[in-house]
Scaffold this motif. Structure first.
Motif, mmCIF file in Angstrom:
data_model
loop_
_atom_site.group_PDB
_atom_site.id
_atom_site.type_symbol
_atom_site.label_atom_id
_atom_site.label_comp_id
_atom_site.label_asym_id
_atom_site.label_seq_id
_atom_site.Cartn_x
_atom_site.Cartn_y
_atom_site.Cartn_z
ATOM 1 N N ASP A 7 42.030 18.739 23.170
ATOM 2 C CA ASP A 7 43.470 18.560 23.409
ATOM 3 C C ASP A 7 43.959 19.339 24.623
ATOM 4 O OD1 ASP A 7 43.625 17.012 21.226
ATOM 5 O OD2 ASP A 7 44.637 18.499 19.941
ATOM 6 N N PHE A 8 43.195 20.364 25.001
ATOM 7 C CA PHE A 8 43.665 21.231 26.077
ATOM 8 C C PHE A 8 43.019 20.907 27.416
ATOM 9 C CE2 PHE A 8 44.416 23.311 22.093
ATOM 10 C CZ PHE A 8 45.768 23.572 22.217
ATOM 11 N N SER A 19 54.413 23.955 32.427
ATOM 12 C CA SER A 19 53.648 23.153 31.475
ATOM 13 C C SER A 19 52.246 23.732 31.278
ATOM 14 C CB SER A 19 53.584 21.692 31.923
ATOM 15 O OG SER A 19 52.897 21.585 33.143
ATOM 16 N N TYR A 50 49.685 28.909 25.879
ATOM 17 C CA TYR A 50 50.184 29.536 24.650
ATOM 18 C C TYR A 50 49.979 28.649 23.422
ATOM 19 C CZ TYR A 50 51.665 33.552 27.207
ATOM 20 O OH TYR A 50 51.637 34.685 27.968
ATOM 21 N N ARG A 51 49.989 27.331 23.630
ATOM 22 C CA ARG A 51 49.681 26.453 22.496
ATOM 23 C C ARG A 51 48.232 26.647 22.059
ATOM 24 N NH1 ARG A 51 49.573 21.202 23.242
ATOM 25 N NH2 ARG A 51 50.141 21.198 25.448
ATOM 26 N N ASP A 83 52.673 26.769 29.105
ATOM 27 C CA ASP A 83 52.921 26.270 27.759
ATOM 28 C C ASP A 83 51.611 25.840 27.091
ATOM 29 O OD1 ASP A 83 54.820 25.323 25.739
ATOM 30 O OD2 ASP A 83 53.947 23.369 26.256
ATOM 31 N N GLY A 84 50.757 25.150 27.846
ATOM 32 C CA GLY A 84 49.461 24.722 27.315
ATOM 33 C C GLY A 84 48.632 25.916 26.888
ATOM 34 N N ASN A 112 47.918 29.973 20.189
ATOM 35 C CA ASN A 112 48.454 29.861 18.828
ATOM 36 C C ASN A 112 47.553 29.036 17.928
ATOM 37 O OD1 ASN A 112 50.678 31.436 19.294
ATOM 38 N ND2 ASN A 112 51.932 29.705 19.992
ATOM 39 N N MET A 113 47.084 27.921 18.452
ATOM 40 C CA MET A 113 46.288 27.026 17.618
ATOM 41 C C MET A 113 45.016 27.707 17.117
ATOM 42 S SD MET A 113 44.820 23.200 18.215
ATOM 43 C CE MET A 113 46.442 22.549 18.015
#
Ligand SMILES: [Zn+2]
Ligand SMILES: [Zn+2]
Length: 277
Positions: free
Chosen positions: A81-82, A112, A118-119, A115-116, A122-123
């Motif tokens: 996903d990343f 963006s 940090y997502r 943001d990617g 977190n994930m």
């Protein structure tokens, strides 16, 4: 994890991945890179990615041996996903002293991409020591991607233990030495100095100033000989916060270096710092 050796010349022909060899070699030199793994970081598992950044190139894949390749890295689709928001044109780099950093050249604006990152953190519940930096365009050796980023584990955030054994101190000082470039790029104005590197420089001086060879002029409250650590090539001039660039000096000699910085003194200290361990 296995890394490919980086030839000192003609990388463009051998890798076929490099549009700007001069930028490539600037990156290689300034980050002390010795090896590369070109495969997308997204092809390994999220936990292996963390271990490689934390433990360096010696980090072992768990459960390998799947597929045809006996040396197979821990494979996973978790990180796919990343790929687009963060890890496009990604690679893993072995740094001198075995640390590993990840770079990528993703498309998009800074917000963006951040943001990617940090997502992803977190994930996979990555620790706060995992960091992302935007690297200067002067290192971006591909036409592709809008930015070049580095993802790494910031060992300067480890809790410093002043009572660690000589062996442990040496291991950490060597490991932290290689990360100097990324670390002091993050601060503006004053530079972050690694405490393990500094403490190691003091301990290996055994209370003797490494310039004038005299004992420290006094001891501190804990009874330790008072010496100050000095970066032979100043951090402000691009010197590394590494054990090869750090010595312990008496206050007089330290002043002398900052006032005169005589080339014969610089040479003497560089020799001492390199061979001292
Ligand atoms: Zn001295
Ligand atoms: Zn100094």
């Amino acid at each position: 994890m296995k890394f490919e050796y980086i030839p000192k010349i003609r990388a463009q022909e051998s890798f076929g991945y490099i549009d700007f060899p001069d930028k490539f070699y600037r990156f290689i030199d300034e980050f002390n890179i010795v090896g590369v793994r070109w495969l997308q970081p997204t092809t390994i598992s999220a936990s292996y990615f963390l271990r490689v950044l934390q433990e360096g190139s010696s980090a072992k894949a768990r459960g390998y041996g799947r597929g045809n390749n006996k040396e197979n890295d821990e494979l996973s689709i978790q990180m796919q996903d990343f790929y687009h928001p963060l890890l496009d044109h990604g690679a893993l780099w072995k740094v001198k002293n075995d640390n590993v950093i990840c770079t990528a050249m993703p498309y998009g604006d800074r917000e963006s991409i951040t943001d990617g990152f940090y997502r992803m953190v977190n994930m996979f519940h990555y620790p706060e020591t995992m960091k992302m930096e935007f690297l200067d365009d002067k290192y971006r050796f591909r036409i592709n991607g809008d930015h070049m980023i580095a993802i790494y584990c910031d060992s300067s955030q480890e809790n410093f233990n002043p009572n660690c054994s000589d062996k442990e101190l040496r291991r950490k000082a060597i490991q932290h030495s290689a990360q100097g470039f990324l670390r002091y790029q993050t601060t503006t104005g004053s530079y972050v100095r690694d405490r393990y590197v500094s403490e190691y420089a003091k301990r290996r001086a055994h209370g003797i100033c490494q310039l004038c060879d005299k004992p420290a002029p006094f001891s501190d409250c804990d009874g330790n000989p008072f010496l100050e650590t000095h970066h032979i090539i100043w951090l402000a001039d691009g010197g590394a916060d590494s054990i090869e660039n750090t010595v312990a000096l008496c206050p007089n000699c330290h002043r002398k270096m900052h006032t005169l910085n005589l080339s014969e003194d610089v040479e003497k200290l560089l020799k001492i710092a390199t061979i001292a361990d």
